[in-house]
Structure formats: structure tokens, C-alpha cells
Design an enzyme around this catalytic site. Structure first.
Site, PDB file in Angstrom:
ATOM      1  N   TYR A   1      39.743   5.049  42.852  1.00  0.00           N
ATOM      2  CA  TYR A   1      40.921   5.504  42.096  1.00  0.00           C
ATOM      3  C   TYR A   1      42.206   5.059  42.797  1.00  0.00           C
ATOM      4  O   TYR A   1      43.130   4.531  42.160  1.00  0.00           O
ATOM      5  CB  TYR A   1      40.890   7.030  41.980  1.00  0.00           C
ATOM      6  CG  TYR A   1      42.093   7.622  41.292  1.00  0.00           C
ATOM      7  CD1 TYR A   1      42.258   7.509  39.915  1.00  0.00           C
ATOM      8  CD2 TYR A   1      43.073   8.306  42.016  1.00  0.00           C
ATOM      9  CE1 TYR A   1      43.364   8.058  39.278  1.00  0.00           C
ATOM     10  CE2 TYR A   1      44.170   8.856  41.392  1.00  0.00           C
ATOM     11  CZ  TYR A   1      44.317   8.727  40.024  1.00  0.00           C
ATOM     12  OH  TYR A   1      45.413   9.269  39.394  1.00  0.00           O
TER      13      TYR A   1
ATOM     14  N   ASP B   1      40.844   2.081  22.619  1.00  0.00           N
ATOM     15  CA  ASP B   1      40.177   2.132  23.915  1.00  0.00           C
ATOM     16  C   ASP B   1      40.911   1.145  24.818  1.00  0.00           C
ATOM     17  O   ASP B   1      40.915  -0.064  24.562  1.00  0.00           O
ATOM     18  CB  ASP B   1      38.712   1.737  23.751  1.00  0.00           C
ATOM     19  CG  ASP B   1      37.930   1.800  25.052  1.00  0.00           C
ATOM     20  OD1 ASP B   1      38.550   1.823  26.139  1.00  0.00           O
ATOM     21  OD2 ASP B   1      36.685   1.810  24.995  1.00  0.00           O
TER      22      ASP B   1
ATOM     23  N   LYS C   1      45.300   2.484  41.463  1.00  0.00           N
ATOM     24  CA  LYS C   1      46.714   2.842  41.354  1.00  0.00           C
ATOM     25  C   LYS C   1      47.595   1.947  42.219  1.00  0.00           C
ATOM     26  O   LYS C   1      48.751   1.662  41.868  1.00  0.00           O
ATOM     27  CB  LYS C   1      46.913   4.320  41.694  1.00  0.00           C
ATOM     28  CG  LYS C   1      46.284   5.264  40.666  1.00  0.00           C
ATOM     29  CD  LYS C   1      46.825   5.025  39.253  1.00  0.00           C
ATOM     30  CE  LYS C   1      46.296   6.022  38.250  1.00  0.00           C
ATOM     31  NZ  LYS C   1      46.846   5.836  36.893  1.00  0.00           N
TER      32      LYS C   1
ATOM     33  N   THR D   1      46.693  19.995  35.924  1.00  0.00           N
ATOM     34  CA  THR D   1      45.891  19.450  34.827  1.00  0.00           C
ATOM     35  C   THR D   1      44.416  19.613  35.184  1.00  0.00           C
ATOM     36  O   THR D   1      44.076  19.852  36.349  1.00  0.00           O
ATOM     37  CB  THR D   1      46.176  17.944  34.616  1.00  0.00           C
ATOM     38  OG1 THR D   1      45.760  17.230  35.796  1.00  0.00           O
ATOM     39  CG2 THR D   1      47.644  17.670  34.342  1.00  0.00           C
TER      40      THR D   1
END
Length: 249
Positions: free
Chosen positions: A154, A61, A158, A189
Site C-alpha cells: 500500500y 472499475d 501511494k 473510516t
């Protein structure tokens, strides 16, 4: 005779990480793959071992420092060194406007995307320093250098990955270790499907808005990662290589 290099790939059970693991295994590297689903990991390990017996799976993890350290220790114990590290594990989190973001979503995304990458590099680079050689490739995103409405958490994670990449690169370049990142744009994806709310019309419209009018494949990103990691360009240091169908151009 050139020694076979050892490659570690996190987030190897889906998407870009999985395709990258397949590519490295097919190219004959000694490969350690990791993920958080033990049974799926063991199944993928068995699949890859049919083409390359030098593949191992280790559950980890990437939001847990002890498990990250154990992963790098396992890699070195199993194969004697760590030459290439691909940090592909990542979460996109929940799409929320900035007025709706929750502490839980922030922590979940940052624990894997930032905390996980930083601590992975901590132990990966420590192992590489012993051999005075190595290459690290972090998987960022075009969201690491342009805003994304309703995906600010998000995007922020990044941006952090890219800052970590370039800072670490400057620290270790003189020691024979290269640290770089790949920043994919839209990739075919399940993550892309989730980003567009599993709306095929929205997905098609988004893809058609790209200059190339097509999304990247995981195979294209994997090939880029292989080149960055071991393409013979020893002066590629601290770079963020963007593969995005012209999105940021």
C-alpha cells in the site's frame, strides 16, 4: 455569470470519496460520481439529486482502461467539459510482511491505486487540455512518504501516486492545468478500522499517539480537496497537502 464547473469523483461510494461527492453536490457543482457497485451508485445518485439535480452516476472499475476512458467520455458528453477531477478510488490491500506478500495482493493494490490513477489522469488531462484549464486532485496518504510495517505494498502504491502527481503537474502546468494531491493520515473510516485489525483498543492507542490525539474526519479531508481543487490558488502546482493530525511532523 460564472459557468458552473464540472467535477468528476472516482471512488465516490465510500469514505473520503463519498463525503467529497456530497460536498461538491451541496456546493452546486455539476458532479459525476463513479464506483464499482451499480445499485449502490444509483441509490447515491438519487440521494444527491434531491439537493442537486446535476449529479450523475457512472459505473467504472478503475483497474480497467476501457471503463476509465468511458467514464471521462461520459462526463464530457453529459456536461460538456471536465473542470475538476478527484481520483479517490483506492484499495489498502491485505496487511502482510514483506516476506509474506503475494503477487495477487501486489497486483490488486497497484491495479487500482497506481494503474487506475495514471490512466484516469491520462484521459482526464486530455479532456482538460482541450479547454486549457482544469484541476486534478489525487488522494494519496501519509503512507506515500513514510514507511508502514506490514503495509509496504500500500505504501509503495501511494509513493507512486505522489510521483505521478508531481510529474504530471510539471508536464501540464503551462497549459493552465493544476495537478496536486492530498495525503490524509488516520481518518475515521472503515479503512482505519481494518488497518488496526478491527481492534478498538489498538485504534484508540494509535489515535492517542498522534500529536492532536484525534483522527481526521472525512469532512475535513473533503474540505481540503475542495480547496486544493478550486480554492483560487492558481500557483498551487504539484503539491502534496498533508492532513494527518501531526503524524508526520
Amino acid at each position: 455569470m460564472e459557468q458552473v464547473k464540472v467535477a468528476l469523483i472516482t471512488g465516490a461510494l465510500s469514505g473520503i470519496g463519498k463525503t467529497t461527492a456530497e460536498l461538491f453536490a451541496n456546493k452546486g457543482y455539476k458532479v459525476v460520481i463513479s464506483g464499482r457497485r451499480q445499485s449502490a451508485g444509483e441509490e447515491f445518485e438519487a440521494q444527491l439529486q434531491k439537493i442537486n439535480p446535476q449529479v450523475r452516476y457512472k459505473n467504472a472499475d478503475m483497474s480497467n482502461e476501457d471503463e476509465i476512458k468511458a467514464l471521462i467520455d461520459f462526463t464530457v458528453a453529459e456536461f460538456g467539459s471536465l473542470d475538476i477531477a478527484i481520483n479517490a478510488a483506492g484499495l489498502e490491500g491485505i496487511q502482510q510482511s514483506i516476506t509474506e506478500v503475494t503477487q495477487e495482493n501486489i497486483q490488486s493494490v497497484f491495479n487500482t491505486n497506481v494503474f487506475g490513477v495514471a490512466l484516469a489522469m491520462k484521459y482526464e488531462i486530455a479532456a482538460m487540455l482541450l479547454a486549457k484549464r482544469g484541476s486534478v486532485v489525487n488522494v494519496s496518504s501519509v503512507a506515500g512518504h513514510t514507511g508502514m510495517p506490514n503495509s509496504g505494498i500500500y505504501a509503495a502504491s501511494k509513493y507512486a501516486v505522489e510521483g505521478l502527481t508531481q510529474s504530471a503537474a510539471l508536464e501540464v502546468a503551462a497549459h493552465g492545468i493544476r495537478v496536486n494531491a492530498v495525503a490524509p493520515g488516520p481518518v475515521e473510516t472503515p479503512m482505519l478500522d481494518r488497518f488496526v485489525g478491527n481492534d478498538s483498543n489498538a485504534k484508540n492507542a494509535f489515535i492517542q499517539s498522534l500529536p492532536a490525539q484525534k483522527a481526521s474526519t472525512t469532512e475535513e479531508i473533503a474540505k481540503t480537496i475542495l480547496f486544493i481543487a478550486d480554492g483560487g490558488v492558481e500557483t498551487m502546482i504539484g503539491q502534496i497537502i498533508t492532513v494527518d493530525s501531526g503524524y508526520t511532523a
